[in-house]
Write an enzyme that holds these catalytic residues in place. Structure first.
Site, mmCIF file in Angstrom:
data_model
loop_
_atom_site.group_PDB
_atom_site.id
_atom_site.type_symbol
_atom_site.label_atom_id
_atom_site.label_comp_id
_atom_site.label_asym_id
_atom_site.label_seq_id
_atom_site.Cartn_x
_atom_site.Cartn_y
_atom_site.Cartn_z
ATOM 1 N N ILE A 65 0.839 -1.205 0.000
ATOM 2 C CA ILE A 65 0.000 0.000 0.000
ATOM 3 C C ILE A 65 0.872 1.253 0.000
ATOM 4 O O ILE A 65 1.870 1.324 0.714
ATOM 5 C CB ILE A 65 -0.992 -0.011 1.194
ATOM 6 C CG1 ILE A 65 -1.898 1.242 1.160
ATOM 7 C CG2 ILE A 65 -0.282 -0.123 2.542
ATOM 8 C CD1 ILE A 65 -3.103 1.154 2.090
ATOM 9 N N THR A 66 0.467 2.244 -0.801
ATOM 10 C CA THR A 66 1.140 3.545 -0.796
ATOM 11 C C THR A 66 0.291 4.530 0.028
ATOM 12 O O THR A 66 -0.930 4.374 0.130
ATOM 13 C CB THR A 66 1.316 4.106 -2.222
ATOM 14 O OG1 THR A 66 0.012 4.446 -2.757
ATOM 15 C CG2 THR A 66 1.988 3.112 -3.143
ATOM 16 N N GLY A 67 0.959 5.514 0.606
ATOM 17 C CA GLY A 67 0.222 6.563 1.325
ATOM 18 C C GLY A 67 -0.449 6.082 2.594
ATOM 19 O O GLY A 67 -1.536 6.542 2.938
ATOM 20 N N ALA A 68 0.212 5.167 3.323
ATOM 21 C CA ALA A 68 -0.393 4.652 4.559
ATOM 22 C C ALA A 68 0.123 5.388 5.793
ATOM 23 O O ALA A 68 -0.100 4.943 6.917
ATOM 24 C CB ALA A 68 -0.136 3.155 4.681
ATOM 25 N N SER B 213 -0.931 8.304 6.542
ATOM 26 C CA SER B 213 -1.931 9.324 6.842
ATOM 27 C C SER B 213 -3.286 8.877 6.303
ATOM 28 O O SER B 213 -3.366 7.985 5.444
ATOM 29 C CB SER B 213 -1.505 10.632 6.147
ATOM 30 O OG SER B 213 -2.441 11.653 6.374
ATOM 31 N N GLY B 214 -4.341 9.526 6.793
ATOM 32 C CA GLY B 214 -5.660 9.444 6.169
ATOM 33 C C GLY B 214 -6.225 8.057 5.948
ATOM 34 O O GLY B 214 -6.088 7.150 6.776
ATOM 35 N N TYR C 297 -6.286 18.288 -10.444
ATOM 36 C CA TYR C 297 -6.492 17.146 -9.535
ATOM 37 C C TYR C 297 -7.599 16.242 -10.084
ATOM 38 O O TYR C 297 -7.438 15.017 -10.162
ATOM 39 C CB TYR C 297 -6.842 17.659 -8.131
ATOM 40 C CG TYR C 297 -7.248 16.540 -7.198
ATOM 41 C CD1 TYR C 297 -6.293 15.666 -6.669
ATOM 42 C CD2 TYR C 297 -8.586 16.338 -6.852
ATOM 43 C CE1 TYR C 297 -6.670 14.627 -5.837
ATOM 44 C CE2 TYR C 297 -8.964 15.305 -6.015
ATOM 45 C CZ TYR C 297 -8.001 14.455 -5.508
ATOM 46 O OH TYR C 297 -8.368 13.414 -4.684
HETATM 47 N N1 LIG Z 1 -9.692 13.142 1.437
HETATM 48 C C1 LIG Z 1 -10.633 13.118 0.499
HETATM 49 O O1 LIG Z 1 -11.702 13.728 0.625
HETATM 50 C C2 LIG Z 1 -10.438 12.303 -0.751
HETATM 51 C C3 LIG Z 1 -11.516 12.225 -1.651
HETATM 52 C C4 LIG Z 1 -11.368 11.484 -2.812
HETATM 53 C C5 LIG Z 1 -10.161 10.838 -3.051
HETATM 54 N N2 LIG Z 1 -9.135 10.939 -2.169
HETATM 55 C C6 LIG Z 1 -7.892 10.234 -2.492
HETATM 56 O O2 LIG Z 1 -7.521 9.416 -1.404
HETATM 57 C C7 LIG Z 1 -6.112 9.179 -1.427
HETATM 58 C C8 LIG Z 1 -5.557 9.339 -0.020
HETATM 59 O O3 LIG Z 1 -5.766 10.667 0.409
HETATM 60 P P1 LIG Z 1 -6.047 11.086 1.926
HETATM 61 O O4 LIG Z 1 -7.322 11.843 1.926
HETATM 62 O O5 LIG Z 1 -5.884 9.940 2.845
HETATM 63 O O6 LIG Z 1 -4.878 12.172 2.079
HETATM 64 P P2 LIG Z 1 -3.651 12.377 3.103
HETATM 65 O O7 LIG Z 1 -4.106 12.240 4.509
HETATM 66 O O8 LIG Z 1 -3.029 13.654 2.684
HETATM 67 O O9 LIG Z 1 -2.673 11.161 2.756
HETATM 68 C C9 LIG Z 1 -1.964 11.123 1.545
HETATM 69 C C10 LIG Z 1 -0.895 10.054 1.641
HETATM 70 O O10 LIG Z 1 -0.160 10.054 0.384
HETATM 71 C C11 LIG Z 1 1.222 10.190 0.681
HETATM 72 N N3 LIG Z 1 1.916 10.893 -0.398
HETATM 73 C C12 LIG Z 1 1.559 12.073 -0.995
HETATM 74 N N4 LIG Z 1 2.481 12.425 -1.910
HETATM 75 C C13 LIG Z 1 3.434 11.466 -1.905
HETATM 76 C C14 LIG Z 1 4.639 11.285 -2.612
HETATM 77 N N5 LIG Z 1 5.074 12.168 -3.512
HETATM 78 N N6 LIG Z 1 5.383 10.183 -2.357
HETATM 79 C C15 LIG Z 1 4.975 9.282 -1.430
HETATM 80 N N7 LIG Z 1 3.839 9.396 -0.719
HETATM 81 C C16 LIG Z 1 3.093 10.486 -0.946
HETATM 82 C C17 LIG Z 1 1.272 10.984 1.976
HETATM 83 O O11 LIG Z 1 2.537 10.825 2.583
HETATM 84 P P3 LIG Z 1 3.070 11.856 3.749
HETATM 85 O O12 LIG Z 1 2.572 11.300 5.048
HETATM 86 O O13 LIG Z 1 4.555 11.774 3.614
HETATM 87 O O14 LIG Z 1 2.516 13.218 3.439
HETATM 88 C C18 LIG Z 1 0.127 10.323 2.741
HETATM 89 O O15 LIG Z 1 0.551 9.094 3.300
HETATM 90 C C19 LIG Z 1 -5.542 10.138 -2.473
HETATM 91 O O16 LIG Z 1 -5.295 9.428 -3.669
HETATM 92 C C20 LIG Z 1 -6.674 11.139 -2.699
HETATM 93 O O17 LIG Z 1 -6.658 11.676 -4.006
HETATM 94 C C21 LIG Z 1 -9.248 11.652 -1.026
#
Ligand SMILES: NC(=O)c1ccc[n+]([C@@H]2O[C@H](COP(=O)([O-])OP(=O)(O)OC[C@H]3O[C@@H](n4cnc5c(N)ncnc54)[C@H](OP(=O)(O)O)[C@@H]3O)[C@@H](O)[C@H]2O)c1
Length: 280
Positions: free
Chosen positions: A8-11, A13-14, A164
């Site tokens: 998993i990527t982006g784990a 946060s969030g 985006y």
């Molecule tokens: N939140 C919403 O309402 C929403 C709605 C629709 C879709 N999404 C999608 O859901 C997914 C997760 O988002 P989230 O809401 O959980 O946001 P988040 O809390 O900002 O988490 C984003 C995650 O992605 C990582 N990340 C970002 N850029 C990166 C890079 N260049 N290299 C490696 N890791 C990177 C961050 O790492 P760090 O901890 O290092 O920052 C973090 O772990 C995204 O694809 C977003 O487009 C979100």
């Protein structure tokens, strides 16, 4: 999920963090891809506390850079003989246009090209685990957007939310084309909208966009709720046969006409192969 390996990527946060922890609690072994060492180690420790006798692991990469994605994919492929689930989840929103060292616009590079290259790099390990699954986190933000193949890098005009939205349209088109091309391989691919979720998303976008997203989060759902469809697609028996679909609230949903355009999906695939210098 006992005995299954989930990348998993982006784990850190969030919704990715919640999904990783829930899947670990279900018995899965997690392989994280993160960019920040402090947050990465903290998450690994949390996962380890949720599991006994399971060795979770972590690899570091900035997923906006194509060479880093290729390197981390090769590292994971060398360490993992089989991967049951790949969750492409890391993503971000940027208020101003920025260009990566590869000459790509940062949103397109982070949100689309990383999914495309990481999945390619892990293809043999996914096939080795068949039946296996690719889960791509997209968004309803694709609504109202259309790809401009003459300007995939948004050089002509840049508006953060639209760029985006187009990157999330790429996620859905890419998933459709992946599912079509890998049909019969035993590896399925589906995308999803998590809902509007209160996470760190948008905090680092900069400018008025960060302010607006922060204000809107008062109406957002929790990361626990937002992670539900990721966990469902990664683990449920019901979703085992699903392929090439877009999900919301654990049910197939209909994305826009532009997101169902197979010609666009093929063109995006070809353009992405060319940019990445890879052939699937
Ligand atoms: N939140 C919403 O309402 C929403 C709605 C629709 C879709 N999404 C999608 O859901 C997914 C997760 O988002 P989230 O809401 O959980 O946001 P988040 O809390 O900002 O988490 C984003 C995650 O992605 C990582 N990340 C970002 N850029 C990166 C890079 N260049 N290299 C490696 N890791 C990177 C961050 O790492 P760090 O901890 O290092 O920052 C973090 O772990 C995204 O694809 C977003 O487009 C979100």
């Amino acid at each position: 999920m006992r005995g299954k390996t989930v990348v998993i990527t982006g784990a850190t946060s969030g919704i990715g963090q919640v999904a990783a922890e829930k899947l670990a609690a279900m018995g899965a072994r997690l392989v994280l891809v993160a960019r920040d060492k402090t947050r990465g180690e903290a998450e690994l420790t949390r996962l380890q506390a949720l599991s006994s006798g399971v060795n979770h692991s972590i690899h570091y990469a900035d997923l906006s850079r194509m060479a880093e994605v290729k390197r981390v994919a090769a590292e994971i492929a060398a360490a993992e003989p089989r991967i049951d689930v790949l969750i492409n989840n890391a993503g971000a929103l940027f208020s101003t246009r920025q260009v990566t060292a590869d000459g790509l616009e940062l949103t397109f590079a982070t949100n689309h090209m990383s999914y495309f290259i990481l999945t390619h790099g892990l293809r043999d390990r996914l096939r080795a685990a068949a039946p296996a699954r690719v889960v791509n986190v997209a968004s309803d933000a694709h609504k109202g957007e259309k790809l401009d193949f003459d300007d995939l890098q948004s050089a002509k005009s840049y508006r953060g939310l639209h760029v985006y939205g187009r990157s999330k349209l790429c996620n859905i088109l890419y998933t459709r084309e992946l599912a079509r091309r890998w049909e019969g391989s035993g590896v399925t691919a589906n995308s999803l909208h998590p809902g509007f979720v209160s996470t760190r998303f948008g905090d680092q976008s900069g400018g008025m966009l960060s302010f607006a997203v922060r204000a809107a989060k008062a109406f957002a759902i929790s990361p626990e709720k937002g992670a539900g469809t990721i966990i469902y697609l990664a683990s449920s028996d019901d979703a085992a046969q699903a392929n090439g679909l877009y999900y919301y609230k654990c049910r197939p949903a209909t994305p826009t006409k532009e997101a169902q355009d197979d010609d666009s999906a093929r063109r995006l695939w070809q353009a992405s192969e060319k940019l990445a210098g890879i052939a699937y």
